[in-house]
Structure formats: C-alpha cells, structure tokens
Design an enzyme around this catalytic site. Structure first.
Site, PDB file in Angstrom:
ATOM      1  N   GLU A   1       4.633  -2.252  -3.730  1.00 44.88           N
ATOM      2  CA  GLU A   1       5.180  -2.594  -2.402  1.00 44.88           C
ATOM      3  C   GLU A   1       6.607  -3.118  -2.500  1.00 44.88           C
ATOM      4  O   GLU A   1       7.010  -3.986  -1.728  1.00 44.88           O
ATOM      5  CB  GLU A   1       4.298  -3.644  -1.717  1.00 44.88           C
TER       6      GLU A   1
HETATM    7  C1  LIG Z   1      -1.306  -0.464 -10.485  1.00 47.98           C
HETATM    8  C2  LIG Z   1      -0.323   0.178  -9.553  1.00 47.98           C
HETATM    9  C3  LIG Z   1      -0.701   0.501  -8.275  1.00 47.98           C
HETATM   10  C4  LIG Z   1       0.196   1.162  -7.417  1.00 47.98           C
HETATM   11  N1  LIG Z   1      -0.223   1.580  -6.181  1.00 47.98           N
HETATM   12  C5  LIG Z   1       0.592   2.402  -5.461  1.00 47.98           C
HETATM   13  C6  LIG Z   1       0.109   3.062  -4.288  1.00 47.98           C
HETATM   14  O1  LIG Z   1      -1.027   2.851  -3.862  1.00 47.98           O
HETATM   15  N2  LIG Z   1       0.937   3.941  -3.657  1.00 47.98           N
HETATM   16  C7  LIG Z   1       2.199   4.194  -4.105  1.00 47.98           C
HETATM   17  O2  LIG Z   1       2.877   5.004  -3.503  1.00 47.98           O
HETATM   18  N3  LIG Z   1       2.698   3.573  -5.199  1.00 47.98           N
HETATM   19  C8  LIG Z   1       1.922   2.691  -5.888  1.00 47.98           C
HETATM   20  N4  LIG Z   1       2.398   2.089  -7.023  1.00 47.98           N
HETATM   21  C9  LIG Z   1       3.757   2.330  -7.430  1.00 47.98           C
HETATM   22  C10 LIG Z   1       4.672   1.126  -7.220  1.00 47.98           C
HETATM   23  O3  LIG Z   1       4.878   0.915  -5.857  1.00 47.98           O
HETATM   24  C11 LIG Z   1       5.963   1.409  -8.008  1.00 47.98           C
HETATM   25  O4  LIG Z   1       5.628   1.323  -9.379  1.00 47.98           O
HETATM   26  C12 LIG Z   1       7.057   0.429  -7.661  1.00 47.98           C
HETATM   27  O5  LIG Z   1       7.511   0.649  -6.366  1.00 47.98           O
HETATM   28  C13 LIG Z   1       8.250   0.519  -8.614  1.00 47.98           C
HETATM   29  O6  LIG Z   1       8.631   1.832  -8.821  1.00 47.98           O
HETATM   30  P1  LIG Z   1       8.821   2.377 -10.305  1.00 47.98           P
HETATM   31  O7  LIG Z   1       7.587   2.015 -11.062  1.00 47.98           O
HETATM   32  O8  LIG Z   1       9.189   3.786 -10.250  1.00 47.98           O
HETATM   33  O9  LIG Z   1       9.988   1.511 -10.905  1.00 47.98           O
HETATM   34  P2  LIG Z   1      11.612   1.823 -10.783  1.00 47.98           P
HETATM   35  O10 LIG Z   1      11.872   2.206  -9.394  1.00 47.98           O
HETATM   36  O11 LIG Z   1      11.901   2.802 -11.848  1.00 47.98           O
HETATM   37  O12 LIG Z   1      12.165   0.426 -11.109  1.00 47.98           O
HETATM   38  C14 LIG Z   1      12.274  -0.100 -12.446  1.00 47.98           C
HETATM   39  C15 LIG Z   1      12.992  -1.444 -12.399  1.00 47.98           C
HETATM   40  O13 LIG Z   1      14.313  -1.256 -11.901  1.00 47.98           O
HETATM   41  C16 LIG Z   1      14.557  -2.123 -10.818  1.00 47.98           C
HETATM   42  N5  LIG Z   1      15.444  -1.483  -9.850  1.00 47.98           N
HETATM   43  C17 LIG Z   1      15.400  -0.228  -9.380  1.00 47.98           C
HETATM   44  N6  LIG Z   1      16.386  -0.025  -8.506  1.00 47.98           N
HETATM   45  C18 LIG Z   1      17.060  -1.164  -8.412  1.00 47.98           C
HETATM   46  C19 LIG Z   1      18.192  -1.593  -7.676  1.00 47.98           C
HETATM   47  N7  LIG Z   1      18.824  -0.800  -6.812  1.00 47.98           N
HETATM   48  N8  LIG Z   1      18.618  -2.863  -7.832  1.00 47.98           N
HETATM   49  C20 LIG Z   1      17.988  -3.699  -8.662  1.00 47.98           C
HETATM   50  N9  LIG Z   1      16.930  -3.357  -9.393  1.00 47.98           N
HETATM   51  C21 LIG Z   1      16.471  -2.101  -9.280  1.00 47.98           C
HETATM   52  C22 LIG Z   1      13.202  -2.425 -10.239  1.00 47.98           C
HETATM   53  O14 LIG Z   1      13.180  -3.656  -9.535  1.00 47.98           O
HETATM   54  C23 LIG Z   1      12.344  -2.468 -11.494  1.00 47.98           C
HETATM   55  O15 LIG Z   1      12.417  -3.745 -12.053  1.00 47.98           O
HETATM   56  C24 LIG Z   1       1.513   1.394  -7.860  1.00 47.98           C
HETATM   57  C25 LIG Z   1       1.911   1.008  -9.144  1.00 47.98           C
HETATM   58  C26 LIG Z   1       1.008   0.428  -9.991  1.00 47.98           C
HETATM   59  C27 LIG Z   1       1.445   0.083 -11.389  1.00 47.98           C
END
Ligand SMILES: Cc1cc2nc3c(=O)[nH]c(=O)nc-3n(C[C@H](O)[C@H](O)[C@H](O)COP(=O)(O)OP(=O)(O)OC[C@H]3O[C@@H](n4cnc5c(N)ncnc54)[C@H](O)[C@@H]3O)c2cc1C
Length: 598
Positions: free
Chosen positions: A440
C-alpha cells in the site's frame, strides 16, 4: 503464543468517550448504530477474534499456504473459521443494505478490524481485501456490475483482491504492461502477469473477484493511461452464481518473512474476461477509493501488532523473575523481582502501550472522518473532513506501521532470548507486521505523498483544517491549568511544524532533492505531534471524568500516566527528526554511486 484479549474497554473509551460516536452516528443518520449496538458489536467481535481467529495464528504461520498445480490451500482450520466468519454475518457489517449488508458505519468496521488484525493478521487480510474490492465496485461500478458482484462480496461467499503490482513495477505503476483489449460484447480481454497478489488464490470462497489495473491499447503511456477492471476467477453465470472458469490462474505463491497464512500469489491473466469500472484511463483515480480504505486498514495493522505484542510482553514482564529492583527488593518471597520493576522494561512496555492506545485513537478519528466523507450531505463539512483525511492518511499509514515494527521488536526484547524463540509467538508478530511498512505504498512513498503532494503541493492549504482543529482544542483546553503540561508542548511543536514546512519549501526551490531528503523525517515528526494531540485529548477526557467522579478511576489515572509518559519519553523524538531535516540533503547525495563501494 501470547493469549490475545480484545481491548474492548479501551475501544469503548476511544469511540464513545473521546470521539462521541453516538452523536457522530446520529448526525450522519446511522440510526441503528446506537450505543447499545456499538457495545454489542465490540463485545461479540472481541469474542470471535479471541476464540476463533487467535487460536489459528501460530499454527497458520507454521503451516503456511500450500500450492499445488494452481490450487492454493490455506492452513488447517482457516476454511472452517472463514465459514464461521461468514455465518456470523461479519463481512456484511458496514456494507450497503441494498446488497445485503447491515448498513452500519464504516468506522465500526475499522474498530473491530483492529481486533481481527491483532488476533490473526493473515486471516484478517482475506475479508479485508474483499472489503476494499466492494468499496471500489460500489463507488465506480455500473448498477449491472454492482448487482453482479456486490451481493456475493457482501455476504462473504466470494472474496476480492487488488491487482496492481507487476514484476517490473510496484511503486511506479505507470510502467504496467498488463493489457486490456475491447471485445465485441463490450467486455475486455486481459493479458499479463501480476505478482504479490494477496489472497489471489485460496480455498476459502466460491469465487475470487480481482480488481485489476491494465492499459487499453492506444492509451497514453504512464499513469495517465491506466484503466480499472473486474476480472472474476469464475465467470458469473446467468443465475448469478460462479459459472465457467475464467482464464485467470495462480502461477505460484511466495515464500516469505511473515503473514505466511495469507497466500501471496503470482496471477496470470491469459485473455481473461474483464469488465471496465469507471472511465477509461481513470483507473488510478478509481483505485484511490480502494487505496484510502486499504491505507487506513494497513495503519490499523500497525496498531494491532503493537497491541498484541504489548499484551504478550506485559504478561511475561509480570511473571518473569530476574535480578532485584535498583530501588529495593519488591518481591521478598521470591528469588528475584519480576522484570516489570526495571525501568528499562517499563520503557519498552510503555512505548508499546502509548503507541497502541494513541494509535487506536488516531485510527478511530480517521475512520470517523471517512464516515463523513462517505455520507455527509453538507458540502463544506465533507470538504473539511476530506482535507483532514487526505493529510493524515499517509501519516497514519507510515508512522503507525513503522512504530508497529519498533513495538513488536520491544515485545521480543522484553522476553529476552525467549523472544527470539518461535514458540512464544513474539517474533511472529514482528515478522508479520513488517509487510505493513511495504505494501500500500512504502514508508518512503507515503512520506513523499505527504510532504511533496499534500503539504507543499497544496502550498500548505491541506494543513490548515487540521491545524485549526488542533489550535482550537489547545486554546480551549489551556483554560484548565492541569492541561498545560500537555498543551504547551503541542503548541510549541505545532509552531515548529509550520516553520519546518516553510524551510523545506524554500530549500526545495533551490534543490528538489531536499523534499526527498526530508520526507520521512517530516512524516515521523508529523506523526509524533499528531499522536501528542490525541494523547492530550485523552488526558482531557480523563481529567474531566475524574473530576466528575467515576467508579472506574484506575482506568483514567492510568490513561493520564500513559499520556505523561508519551509527552516525556516519546514526543521528544521530534527533536532528532527536526535536526535531521535542518541538516538537509547534501550529505545524502554527496557520494557518487561508485563511492558507495568504498
Ligand atoms: C506480502 C506482500 C503482499 C502484497 N500484496 C499486494 C496486493 O495484494 N496487491 C498488489 O498489487 N501488490 C501487493 N504487494 C506489492 C507491494 O504493494 C509492493 O511490493 C510495494 O508497493 C513496493 O513495490 P516494489 O516491491 O516493486 O518496490 P519498488 O517500487 O521497487 O521500491 C523499492 C524501494 O525503492 C523506494 N522507492 C521507489 N521509488 C521511490 C521514490 N520515487 N522515492 C523514494 N523512494 C523510492 C521504495 O520506497 C522502496 O524502498 C504485496 C507485496 C508483498 C511483499
């Protein structure tokens, strides 16, 4: 595993005494939400979470979900417990009467959700996601789609998901690749892969209704070209029941750090039949309905974890005998004193207690704002509530979940080495709650939303409504001398909050990275000050109740003592955050990427 006891007394204090939910509900036309009804729901949901959900928490973690050729099986007992949840009518509580719901306020659902999340985070996520899916369809679907999906989502016989994330994009959803092609009959065919989909596949319900973002060919690149669709696992038959299988399949489930009993799925769409909801290319806008509900729900996870960990730690600290108190023996009959006599153990317990109780008040307040935004007819009142909710939602989401992790860590620490041992259940609480800082929108993203979009983006406008509320409370409460110990620090920090905002705004004009450099400290600063406001309000109610006489004086005395602890030992953390903000972004950006290696 610590035995969970739903904090019904404190929930009633927050809802009834602090936030006068009776008046709030009657003003909004929720005639059925009488005080008796609120009491009964708190009591019954407390029992259900203690007796049905909590006993499955540890076994669910140990067993986890299993995957076999596209079929996901939840841990033993989950299916039966979910059926009991459905039979008890719990999914219907705050759903519209039109679709079989009880039409009670959303804030009541938020309250009992805390209990569910403390008792069993993984289990609570299944109905939690359905709730968000229903809210989105309710807000943006056509009548036909509502009739098709909402009755079954409402009674819990079908569950929902939220499908945003793809392998190459989580935060940056503008890069999504799942495509939706228009069919002759007006439906769409969706093709693509979503990952990390919570409750994406399981054996609890007769159908799974995926709410999916995808791009229609020809739409603009980036976030402006995203549309929103409903894609059921089973297509809906003429009679409204689950019919033929749609081309949606679970490819695998993740093996993860926590929430092991909630299936986190790869979901493949292979020309799956879907229905557009909302306008074309307005998908992210529609999704905000889901996200706001979900973000408040995730903030609640932080409070719930804190509460559960506190309960375990408190029981242990009263029981475990180690060393003698520095100020003299407290347990002369025993070989040592219980560890609760030691100041450092109290520091950890009171940190947990002050965050759980303060966070509960913060969440309940936000849930009331959401009620107002949802049903209030008066445009001005609705707009004020909306602006407060917009400002405070990212604060609650990130601040309370970060503190959830901190507080569950304290819970382990109170147990000493035993906290590290699985059997006690304290480490599970920490593993389970870490996800709340990630999904989220991560903490970093919430912080950018708060500082960049909400505060600086509105040129401070969004801060005004809440700042006015805090200012008015402080002015009125300062007439009471006993309140000054709480009011004076809030006034000081509220002033500093505004100054810090202006300083960042000025610096950002020279260097936009200053916003990113300050944002998480700014969010935490805002969180501590906001929580101080709720603690001051709780102190006021406690002082007034004690002055008027009560046969429950111990409860209010304890509240005042916790409030004092918060102001003395937690609120001063703002100084560290303010100093970090003051020092700016330069030292964060000085290394070249290569220099990180040295
Ligand atoms: C157990 C689990 C359940 C989940 N459930 C759902 C679900 O039901 N539906 C769904 O759609 N998704 C779900 N997710 C996905 C989750 O919402 C994403 O993992 C999350 O939004 C982060 O995206 P990412 O993992 O691609 O990380 P990235 O987007 O790759 O981010 C990596 C890091 O970079 C940082 N970052 C990225 N951009 C910026 C910026 N502009 N400025 C500063 N920092 C930045 C982030 O804060 C983070 O620390 C789930 C994930 C997990 C692990």
């Amino acid at each position: 595993m610590p035995e969970y006891k739903a904090p019904a007394r404190d929930m009633k204090f927050v809802m009834q005494e602090l936030l006068d939910c009776d008046k709030h509900y009657q003003d909004l036309g929720y005639e059925d939400a009488s005080l008796d009804m609120v009491d009964a729901i708190i009591a019954e949901s407390g029992k259900f979470t203690e007796q049905v959900m909590a006993p499955l928490n540890q076994s669910g973690d140990e067993q986890g979900c299993t995957f076999n050729e596209g079929v996901v099986t939840t841990p033993d007992g989950f299916k039966d417990a979910y059926q009991q949840y459905v039979d008890g009518g719990w999914p219907t509580l705050s759903q519209p009467v039109e679709f079989g719901g009880q039409g009670l306020p959303e804030s009541l659902n938020t309250a009992i959700n805390e209990f569910a999340l403390s008792a069993n985070h993984s289990f609570a996520m299944y109905p939690g996601l359905s709730h968000g899916a229903s809210a989105t369809i309710s807000a943006h679907g056509t009548q036909e789609l509502k009739d098709m999906f909402l009755p079954k989502l409402t009674d819990g016989s079908w569950t929902g998901t939220m499908c945003l994330t793809e392998p190459h994009c989580g935060t940056d959803l503008g890069m999504l690749r799942t495509k939706a092609e228009l069919n002759e009959d007006g439906t769409y065919s969706l093709t693509g892969t979503k990952i990390f989909i919570s409750a994406g596949e399981h054996d609890l319900s007769g159908n799974i209704v995926h709410v999916v973002i995808a791009r229609i060919p020809g739409s603009p690149e980036g976030s402006k070209g995203i549309s929103l669709f409903i894609v059921p696992k089973f297509n809906v038959a003429e009679n409204g029941e689950a019919g033929e299988r749609n081309a949606v399949a679970c490819g695998s489930i993740e093996h993860k750090m926590g929430i092991n009993a909630n299936a986190t799925c790869v979901i493949n769409f292979d020309s799956a039949k879907g229905y557009l909801i909302g306008d074309i290319n307005r998908g992210l806008h529609c999704m905000f309905t889901f996200m706001n509900v979900a973000r408040l729900g995730v903030a609640n996870e932080g409070v719930a974890a804190c509460e559960a960990s506190f309960q375990g730690a408190l029981a242990y600290a009263k029981d475990r005998l180690q060393m003698r108190s520095l100020s003299g023996i407290k347990n002369p009959e025993g070989p040592a004193d219980p560890i609760i006599v030691h100041p450092d153990v109290r520091r950890m317990l009171l940190t947990q207690k002050s965050i759980a109780e303060g966070g509960r008040a913060f969440i309940a307040y936000l849930a009331q704002l959401a009620d107002i935004v949802h049903v209030e007819k008066d445009v001005e009142k609705k707009a004020i509530a909306d602006s407060k909710l917009a400002l405070l939602t990212p604060i609650a989401k990130a601040f309370l979940t970060e503190l959830g992790v901190e507080c569950t860590s304290h819970g382990i620490q109170v147990f000493g080495g035993h906290g590290f041992i699985k059997e006690w259940g304290m480490e599970q609480l920490m593993r389970d709650t870490k996800i709340s800082c990630l999904y989220e929108g991560t903490t970093g993203i919430q912080a950018l939303d708060l500082l960049g979009r909400k505060v600086l983006g509105s040129k401070g406008e969004l801060l005004k409504a809440f700042a006015t509320e805090v200012g008015t409370f402080c002015q009125e409460a300062s007439q009471d001398e006993a309140m000054l110990e709480f009011i004076n620090p809030i006034m000081k920090h509220a002033g500093e909050w505004q100054k810090i905002t202006q300083t960042i705004g000025m610096k950002a004009m020279q260097n936009p990275d200053e916003v990113g450099g300050a944002s998480v400290d700014y969010l935490m600063y805002s969180g501590y000050v906001t929580l101080a406001y709720f603690w001051a309000k709780m102190a006021k109610v406690s002082l007034d109740t004690l002055a008027n006489g009560t046969d429950d004086a111990a409860f209010y005395e304890a509240k005042l003592k916790t409030a004092r602890f918060y102001f003395a030992r937690i609120l001063p953390r703002v100084h560290g955050h303010a100093a970090c903000i003051e020092n700016g972004v330069d030292t964060m950006m000085a290394h070249s990427v290569d220099e990180f290696e040295f």
